[in-house]
Design an enzyme around this catalytic site. Structure first.
Site, PDB file in Angstrom:
ATOM      1  N   HIS A  99       0.841  -1.226   0.065  1.00 16.60           N
ATOM      2  CA  HIS A  99       0.032   0.070  -0.026  1.00 16.60           C
ATOM      3  C   HIS A  99       0.697   1.316   0.005  1.00 16.60           C
ATOM      4  O   HIS A  99       1.856   1.245   0.418  1.00 16.60           O
ATOM      5  CB  HIS A  99      -1.030   0.064   1.184  1.00 16.60           C
ATOM      6  CG  HIS A  99      -0.226  -0.177   2.687  1.00 16.60           C
ATOM      7  ND1 HIS A  99       0.198  -1.384   2.943  1.00 16.60           N
ATOM      8  CD2 HIS A  99       0.296   0.679   3.545  1.00 16.60           C
ATOM      9  CE1 HIS A  99       0.974  -1.114   4.100  1.00 16.60           C
ATOM     10  NE2 HIS A  99       0.682   0.115   4.378  1.00 16.60           N
ATOM     11  N   HIS A 101       1.073   5.439   0.885  1.00 16.96           N
ATOM     12  CA  HIS A 101       0.307   6.299   1.802  1.00 16.96           C
ATOM     13  C   HIS A 101       0.208   7.615   0.933  1.00 16.96           C
ATOM     14  O   HIS A 101       1.588   8.036   0.643  1.00 16.96           O
ATOM     15  CB  HIS A 101       1.191   6.459   3.200  1.00 16.96           C
ATOM     16  CG  HIS A 101       0.982   5.503   3.988  1.00 16.96           C
ATOM     17  ND1 HIS A 101       0.169   5.162   5.095  1.00 16.96           N
ATOM     18  CD2 HIS A 101       1.689   4.199   4.005  1.00 16.96           C
ATOM     19  CE1 HIS A 101       0.587   4.126   5.659  1.00 16.96           C
ATOM     20  NE2 HIS A 101       1.386   3.600   5.219  1.00 16.96           N
TER      21      HIS A 101
HETATM   22  P1  5GP Z   1       1.668   0.426   7.287  1.00 15.82           P
HETATM   23  O1  5GP Z   1       2.272   0.768   8.650  1.00 15.82           O
HETATM   24  O2  5GP Z   1       1.685  -1.203   7.321  1.00 15.82           O
HETATM   25  O3  5GP Z   1       2.317   1.280   6.201  1.00 15.82           O
HETATM   26  O4  5GP Z   1       0.482   1.132   7.386  1.00 15.82           O
HETATM   27  C1  5GP Z   1      -0.873   0.680   7.593  1.00 15.82           C
HETATM   28  C2  5GP Z   1      -1.979   1.378   7.609  1.00 15.82           C
HETATM   29  O5  5GP Z   1      -3.219   0.766   7.532  1.00 15.82           O
HETATM   30  C3  5GP Z   1      -2.070   2.363   8.948  1.00 15.82           C
HETATM   31  O6  5GP Z   1      -1.811   3.605   8.666  1.00 15.82           O
HETATM   32  C4  5GP Z   1      -3.247   1.968   9.525  1.00 15.82           C
HETATM   33  O7  5GP Z   1      -3.860   3.191  10.069  1.00 15.82           O
HETATM   34  C5  5GP Z   1      -4.017   1.635   8.308  1.00 15.82           C
HETATM   35  N1  5GP Z   1      -5.204   0.365   8.794  1.00 15.82           N
HETATM   36  C6  5GP Z   1      -4.831  -0.598   9.585  1.00 15.82           C
HETATM   37  N2  5GP Z   1      -6.036  -1.088   9.533  1.00 15.82           N
HETATM   38  C7  5GP Z   1      -7.049  -0.530   8.704  1.00 15.82           C
HETATM   39  C8  5GP Z   1      -8.255  -0.808   8.578  1.00 15.82           C
HETATM   40  O8  5GP Z   1      -9.038  -1.820   8.758  1.00 15.82           O
HETATM   41  N3  5GP Z   1      -8.845   0.012   7.670  1.00 15.82           N
HETATM   42  C9  5GP Z   1      -8.173   1.152   7.009  1.00 15.82           C
HETATM   43  N4  5GP Z   1      -8.925   1.979   6.317  1.00 15.82           N
HETATM   44  N5  5GP Z   1      -7.062   1.257   7.219  1.00 15.82           N
HETATM   45  C10 5GP Z   1      -6.305   0.664   8.265  1.00 15.82           C
END
Ligand code: 5GP
Ligand code: ZN
Length: 135
Positions: A99, A101
């Site tokens: 993903h 951001h």
């Molecule tokens: P990472 O740290 O893996 O780059 O970011 C994961 C992101 O996914 C985090 O910013 C977190 O807030 C978001 N996230 C985690 N679970 C969910 C969810 O169930 N729904 C949504 N919309 N975002 C999520």
């Protein structure tokens, strides 16, 4: 991937605030935004990270990121947008479905980015050589 939360969001088994979708990609609001409007862009086909995604799927994600950046800036009235991707645990990746951001930024919002360092004598040359040798 049956236990992947982003696959569940793609499948509609978990709810999300979708902002854009096409055949290959989905964009939806991050549930814990750095700033309101913080959006995630994911490939619909499960891939763990930048190291596993196919070139074709990555191209689709990249184009959706470009389009969402424009919509995000216009839609929120932001003065800029940060685009970032965490790959693997020690780079801060928590959800193991690739993903990107997108975070809207505003004049004087007070968010700080990474600190910058300096290279020691010869270090930049060595780094360049090690990375360039992988192609
Ligand atoms: P990472 O740290 O893996 O780059 O970011 C994961 C992101 O996914 C985090 O910013 C977190 O807030 C978001 N996230 C985690 N679970 C969910 C969810 O169930 N729904 C949504 N919309 N975002 C999520
Ligand atoms: Zn997944």
């Amino acid at each position: 991937m049956s236990d992947c939360i982003f696959c569940k969001i793609v499948a509609g088994e978990l709810s999300s605030h979708k902002v854009y979708e096409d055949d290959e990609t989905l964009a939806f609001l991050d549930i814990h935004p750095v700033q309101p409007g913080h959006t995630l862009v994911v490939p619909k086909r499960h891939a763990k990270n930048i190291f596993e995604i196919s070139p074709e799927n990555w191209a689709s994600v990249a184009e959706t990121v470009r389009r969402v950046a424009i919509a995000l800036e216009r839609g929120t009235g932001a003065h800029g947008v940060n685009i970032m991707m965490n790959n693997r645990e020690y780079a801060g990746q928590v959800v193991e479905h690739a993903h990107v951001h997108l975070i809207p930024r505003f004049k004087g919002d007070g968010l700080t980015l990474w600190p910058h360092g300096t290279y020691k004598e010869g270090e930049a040359e060595e780094m360049k050589r090690k990375i360039a040798a992988q192609f």
